[in-house]
Design an enzyme around this catalytic site. Sequence first.
Site, PDB file in Angstrom:
ATOM      1  N   PRO A 118       7.675  -1.569   6.898  1.00 52.72           N
ATOM      2  CA  PRO A 118       7.266  -0.162   6.809  1.00 52.72           C
ATOM      3  C   PRO A 118       6.660   0.147   5.448  1.00 52.72           C
ATOM      4  CG  PRO A 118       9.426  -0.355   7.819  1.00 52.72           C
ATOM      5  CD  PRO A 118       9.080  -1.720   7.302  1.00 52.72           C
ATOM      6  N   GLU A 119       5.494   0.806   5.458  1.00 54.04           N
ATOM      7  CA  GLU A 119       4.794   1.128   4.215  1.00 54.04           C
ATOM      8  C   GLU A 119       4.969   2.612   3.890  1.00 54.04           C
ATOM      9  OE1 GLU A 119       3.653  -1.067   2.309  1.00 54.04           O
ATOM     10  OE2 GLU A 119       3.371  -2.842   3.546  1.00 54.04           O
TER      11      GLU A 119
END
Length: 269
Positions: free
Chosen positions: A2-3
Amino acid sequence: MPELPEVETSRRGIAPHIVGETLLYAVVRHPQLRWPVSEEITQLSDEPVISLERRAKYLLLGLRHGWIIIHLGMSGRLRILSEEKAPEKHDHVDLVFSNGKILRYTDPRRFGAWLWETDLTQSRVLRHLGPEPLSDTFNAAWLMQKSATKKIAVKPWIMDNKLVVGVGNIYASESLFQAGIHPDRTASGLTQQESERLVTSIKTVLQRSIEQGGTTLRDFLQSDGKPGYFAQQLNVYGRAGEPCLQCGTLIISGRHAQRSTFWCPHCQH
């Protein structure tokens, strides 16, 4: 992994359910993640939740006397449960609130983090981070100043958290495409005009992704269990061998710092 947009999407989805409520207690089923879960978290009880903020890819849960710092690692996910549900194998942490909601942390690879800090300025995971990409501090002047002596390719450079936080692999490729800059360009060779275009592109790409819910990655779901939507609108990432949406030239792929990179050889110079 996840960014930043995925983490910000999670924050926005979770905050209305827990901010202003009271954290009754925490349940830690697996204390060993990337680092051991801070013992202070297991001892919390009847703590009013003051805020839920984000710094880089960390979520910061503000309580009366300190902060829970959460990082999702490679495969972590947060969900809001409206009622008690039997935990599954990879459900490692629950926070139980006064309104009956449960914030559940699931992480198959156990590479995330749950840390406690009383002073965020002293946090070992936060204190060396660069500016937020959507802040005024991150601008063309900052980029040129920091890049002046950097003889590395611009793609891995803009992914360095000391320069700017949150520009992950997908967003780096997309931002460079939008700015018309080849990922192999040397960072120190960027002109003022190119730096301005790149900063604008990074902000635009990340803001659009946040608004659309984050990229659809195999391991990522939003707090409501729905996948993100931004992956449907990617221009170059994951499109090697397909025609560029702007000029029709076939997209090329390569690697920078062990990460996949995608670009259009006609549109990016």
